[in-house]
Design a protein around this motif. Sequence first.
Motif, mmCIF file in Angstrom:
data_model
loop_
_atom_site.group_PDB
_atom_site.id
_atom_site.type_symbol
_atom_site.label_atom_id
_atom_site.label_comp_id
_atom_site.label_asym_id
_atom_site.label_seq_id
_atom_site.Cartn_x
_atom_site.Cartn_y
_atom_site.Cartn_z
ATOM 1 N N HIS A 58 22.084 4.716 -30.496
ATOM 2 C CA HIS A 58 21.925 3.261 -30.552
ATOM 3 C C HIS A 58 20.478 2.830 -30.318
ATOM 4 N N GLU A 59 20.054 1.878 -31.162
ATOM 5 C CA GLU A 59 18.660 1.455 -31.119
ATOM 6 C C GLU A 59 18.317 0.779 -29.780
ATOM 7 N N LYS A 60 19.285 0.002 -29.262
ATOM 8 C CA LYS A 60 18.997 -0.696 -27.985
ATOM 9 C C LYS A 60 18.741 0.342 -26.876
ATOM 10 N N GLU B 61 17.651 3.467 -27.464
ATOM 11 C CA GLU B 61 16.369 4.118 -27.814
ATOM 12 C C GLU B 61 15.214 3.322 -27.183
ATOM 13 N N LYS B 62 15.310 1.981 -27.283
ATOM 14 C CA LYS B 62 14.240 1.132 -26.711
ATOM 15 C C LYS B 62 14.291 1.199 -25.184
ATOM 16 N N PRO C 231 12.933 7.127 -33.954
ATOM 17 C CA PRO C 231 14.201 6.533 -34.396
ATOM 18 C C PRO C 231 15.257 7.576 -34.748
ATOM 19 N N LEU C 232 16.484 7.119 -34.860
ATOM 20 C CA LEU C 232 17.598 8.005 -35.218
ATOM 21 C C LEU C 232 17.340 8.719 -36.545
ATOM 22 N N SER C 233 16.705 7.998 -37.494
ATOM 23 C CA SER C 233 16.479 8.597 -38.818
ATOM 24 C C SER C 233 15.650 9.888 -38.715
ATOM 25 N N SER D 161 28.122 7.814 -30.725
ATOM 26 C CA SER D 161 27.039 8.819 -30.686
ATOM 27 C C SER D 161 27.621 10.219 -30.844
#
Length: 305
Positions: free
Chosen positions: A152-154, A156-157, A164-166, A201
């Motif tokens: 999840h991006e939130k 990650e931050k 990033p996930l990519s 995840s």
Amino acid sequence: MSNKRYNTLNNEFKRIFGGKVMKLSVDGGFTCPNRDGTKGSRGCIFCGEEGSGEFAGSRQIPIKEQLEQQKDLLSKKWNSDQYIIYFQNFTNTYGTIDRLRSLYYEALELEGVVGIAIATRPDCLDEEVIELLTDINKKTFLWVELGLQSIHEKTEKFIRRGYPLSLYDKAIDELKRNNIRAVTHLIIGFPNESKDEIIQSVKHVAKTNTWGIKLHSLYIQRDTDLYNYYIKNPFSIMTMDEYIDITIESLERIPKSMVVHRITGDGKKDLLIEPTWSLNKLKVLTSIDKELKIRDTFQGKLFDT
Ligand code: SF4
């Protein structure tokens, strides 16, 4: 799956090497792009002074001596003459290609070494490194560990992962293309994640159909920024029962063949603030076994390809 309802690393070692294999952690003297200012200067929020590898040897001494020390230490507990060298602390592909090559080969030449494990980040696996790992993979049993922690991006931050996930997906594709085993780390219990999000995840990693997975609860350690955050913004800590419940649901959703390297943590006793229940590793492991039995479930039960 031996006497467990999930596929343990010991089980896999037995299958491949015919017996017990000791994993010896060494410190190759690396740093991390997320700490040296390249990607970030404070590292991931939970990362301690030792770079997420808490039991490696001292970086002050040569690899060979670190290994001898580790062997002495662990031989009191385990009886084996087969070893996997685990480059654990910080980012173990973050260096010049010549340095990496000489370090990995130095480790491989030691008596009894049957394989090598390298913990790193997806942004430290360029073409040259992949080429070197591909060569090593042909000579020995190799795996590469990636600390994804969450899709999840939130998160990650929040954790300041710095990629990033990519990029994780791309690294996984590249490792798979070269037949290199990959192991993904996930953390259960971030303050901003629901059970559903954690399972998302797990499902993402399950879909990669890679070699292995490591799960553990979020620890709050005294020497980290997460500790400072927790003091200012106390959040609720996952209970052992909640952790066991999510771990079992995670195991159900990964492929049967995926090797479970860890389902509980190894936090340092003198630094750990929470969750204190995680210090009783044996209790966590036996409770997971017991609950798997009660629910009459097992790894892979709900995995859909
Ligand atoms: S990538 Fe690993 S070593 Fe680097 S800051 Fe994050 S946890 Fe620490």
